[in-house]
Design an enzyme around this catalytic site. Structure first.
Site, PDB file in Angstrom:
ATOM      1  N   LEU A 152      36.951  58.843  -0.690  1.00 28.85           N
ATOM      2  CA  LEU A 152      36.809  59.982  -1.140  1.00 28.85           C
ATOM      3  C   LEU A 152      36.997  61.110   0.059  1.00 28.85           C
ATOM      4  CD1 LEU A 152      33.797  61.306   0.125  1.00 28.85           C
ATOM      5  CD2 LEU A 152      32.724  59.938  -1.342  1.00 28.85           C
ATOM      6  N   ARG A 153      37.532  62.139  -0.345  1.00 27.63           N
ATOM      7  CA  ARG A 153      37.711  63.381   0.680  1.00 27.63           C
ATOM      8  C   ARG A 153      36.575  64.370   0.409  1.00 27.63           C
ATOM      9  NH1 ARG A 153      42.376  65.440  -2.525  1.00 27.63           N
ATOM     10  NH2 ARG A 153      41.001  64.926  -4.052  1.00 27.63           N
TER      11      ARG A 153
ATOM     12  N   LYS B 212      40.875  50.217   3.708  1.00 26.24           N
ATOM     13  CA  LYS B 212      40.385  51.397   3.973  1.00 26.24           C
ATOM     14  C   LYS B 212      40.719  52.164   5.427  1.00 26.24           C
ATOM     15  CE  LYS B 212      37.454  54.770   4.615  1.00 26.24           C
ATOM     16  NZ  LYS B 212      37.428  56.016   3.658  1.00 26.24           N
TER      17      LYS B 212
ATOM     18  N   PHE C 207      49.662  66.429   3.766  1.00 20.10           N
ATOM     19  CA  PHE C 207      49.436  65.832   4.988  1.00 20.10           C
ATOM     20  C   PHE C 207      50.469  66.046   6.136  1.00 20.10           C
ATOM     21  CE2 PHE C 207      44.997  63.764   5.698  1.00 20.10           C
ATOM     22  CZ  PHE C 207      44.547  64.437   4.396  1.00 20.10           C
TER      23      PHE C 207
ATOM     24  N   GLY D 255      49.077  72.030  12.714  1.00 22.26           N
ATOM     25  CA  GLY D 255      48.181  73.105  13.242  1.00 22.26           C
ATOM     26  C   GLY D 255      47.101  72.582  14.326  1.00 22.26           C
TER      27      GLY D 255
ATOM     28  N   CYS E 270      35.411  60.966   9.899  1.00 23.78           N
ATOM     29  CA  CYS E 270      36.189  59.759   9.314  1.00 23.78           C
ATOM     30  C   CYS E 270      37.723  59.505  10.246  1.00 23.78           C
ATOM     31  CB  CYS E 270      36.435  59.884   7.968  1.00 23.78           C
ATOM     32  SG  CYS E 270      35.057  60.146   6.800  1.00 23.78           S
TER      33      CYS E 270
END
Ligand code: UGA
Length: 436
Positions: free
Chosen positions: A148-149, A206, A251, A255, A262
């Site tokens: 999850l984000r 992951k 992605f 910047g 995470c």
């Protein structure tokens, strides 16, 4: 099904509420009494779009409860472990204290046939180390990483792009995988990819996914550094290479780089684990990914200082953003706040504003001045820097109106999220990251 979720932080609280929303009976368990009290009242303890709604619904339906009593896990058939694995104090490896403590506390409440499903991000090999303790109770340990984000956590949990379950070999593992399929039944009905693998692969999926994402961001930030030395524009470069479907534009936002709870800690823990495995060289590039990332914060500060004529001392600098990314109040390892703190350290009078993260930021960095209203924060600023690309700054801030509030029309776009032409047309000195 009856489920328990151990650990009600970001991951666990969302998981518990999301599982109740798809029809399960869920108990969320955490040692933090304040968090449990807040969740039990149906109040989300952090900002996450959509969480409040599913939390209140779950509690009202009676399917979702929260407690500090581990005994409440008895009777659930699947127990999710969603506790934190922060970076170790004084080291790069992951601190597994909470995972070990959660599993140990759960053991007396497990029954024959139960499934313990680890969701926490752990170094590869952790599950194999925990399995004998779990199996001694007749339960089966599986690893079911979470992708999850923040800001999209509810959607990502209910409707993930893939599900991964690492199971032990043989019939025991097959049965466990079937039970997990049952847990995630709406995703199954939708045809969401469901990948059944071994424990080590699941753990690695992951960390390698996060390592890849971090590498992608640092790659484009490295290109930003080259662009700065050559007069090229990294945003156009990203658009151009992003059209190649093998590369993709997502992605590639150059910047001030990545932060949060995470990516930074996960790439460090991965590198540390690889060293332990005698394979440090294989992911040695992650140290470079980390270094590039941290350099960009410095660069943003330098842009402000240079624009102010070589010193920020005594200058009023308005920092737009504190959260590590928009749609979140999370300030863990936030590049935005890091930039603010560095400017403060250089003697600037720093005013920070953010639509969601001020409370968290002011607790950790009380030395900065916080203002909730954006326009009030802009008042008589000598320079402005955008460090979190909230819509409030990206879309809803007019360069003309903002120009009438500040003392000096200097804007540093730390997220390359503003329309440079529009700001220049309104008389601002505009500085992007990796842009001429
Ligand atoms: C990340 C991953 O994206 C999730 O898939 C993963 O499940 C999660 O970590 C986790 O391990 O729990 P998250 O930390 O919520 O999710 O944030 P991201 O959306 O990945 O953004 C991370 C950082 O990268 C932010 O500071 C963001 O501003 C920055 N970023 C992102 C960039 O600098 N450029 C980009 O192009 C994209």
């Amino acid at each position: 099904m009856r489920l328990s979720v151990i650990g009600c932080g970001y991951l666990g609280a969302v998981h518990a509420a999301a599982m109740a929303s798809i029809g399960h009976e869920v108990v969320g368990i955490d040692v933090d009494e304040r968090k449990i009290a807040s969740l039990s009242r149906g109040e989300a303890p952090f900002f996450e779009p959509g969480l409040q709604e599913i939390l209140s619904e779950g509690i009202a339906s009676g399917r979702l409860t929260f407690t500090t009593d581990m005994g409440a896990a008895s009777g659930a058939s699947v127990h999710f472990i969603g506790v934190g694995t922060p970076q170790q104090q004084g080291g790069y490896a992951a601190d597994l204290t909470y995972v070990n403590a959660a599993v140990d506390a759960l053991l007396p409440h497990l029954s024959e046939g139960d499934i313990v499903a680890g969701k926490s991000t752990v170094p590869v090999g952790t599950a194999a180390g925990l399995a004998p303790r779990v199996e001694a109770t007749g339960a089966t340990l599986v690893w079911n990483p979470e992708f999850l984000r923040e800001g999209w956590a509810v959607q990502d949990t209910i409707d993930p792009d893939r599900l991964v379950v690492g199971v032990p070999a043989g019939e025991r593992g097959e049965r466990a995988a079937e039970i997990l399929r049952e847990v995630y039944h709406p995703a199954g009905a939708k045809g969401t990819p469901f990948i059944v693998t071994d424990l080590a692969t699941a753990e690695l999926v992951k960390v390698s996914a996060n390592a890849f994402l971090a590498t992608k961001i640092s790659f484009i930030n490295a290109m930003a550094e080259i662009a700065e030395a050559t007069g090229a524009d990294v945003t156009q470069l990203a658009d151009a290479i992003g059209h190649d479907a093998r590369i993709g534009r997502r992605f590639l936002g150059a910047g001030i780089g990545f932060g949060g709870g995470c990516l930074p800690k996960d790439i460090r823990a991965f590198a540390a684990r690889a060293e332990e495995l005698g394979r440090g060289e294989s992911v040695g590039f992650l140290r470079e990914v980390d270094a590039i990332n941290l350099r960009r914060r410095e660069r943003a500060v330098d842009l402000v200082v240079d624009a102010l004529g070589g010193s920020a001392y005594g200058k009023k600098v308005t920092v737009l953003g504190a959260a590590f990314k928009p749609h979140s109040d999370d300030i863990r390892d936030s590049p935005a706040l890091d930039v603010a703190v560095r400017l403060h350290g250089l003697g600037a009078a720093v005013t920070v504003t953010d639509p969601a993260a001020i409370e968290n930021a002011s607790r950790v960095h009380p030395q900065l001045t916080y203002v909730t209203d954006r326009d009030e924060a802009l008042q008589s600023a000598d320079a402005v820097i955008v460090v979190t690309e909230w819509d409030e700054y990206r879309r809803e801030m007019s360069p003309v109106d903002a120009g009438s509030l500040v003392a000096g029309k200097i804007i540093v776009d730390g997220r390359n999220c503003l329309d440079a032409g529009a700001w220049r047309d309104a008389g601002w000195e505009y500085y992007g990251m990796g842009r001429p």
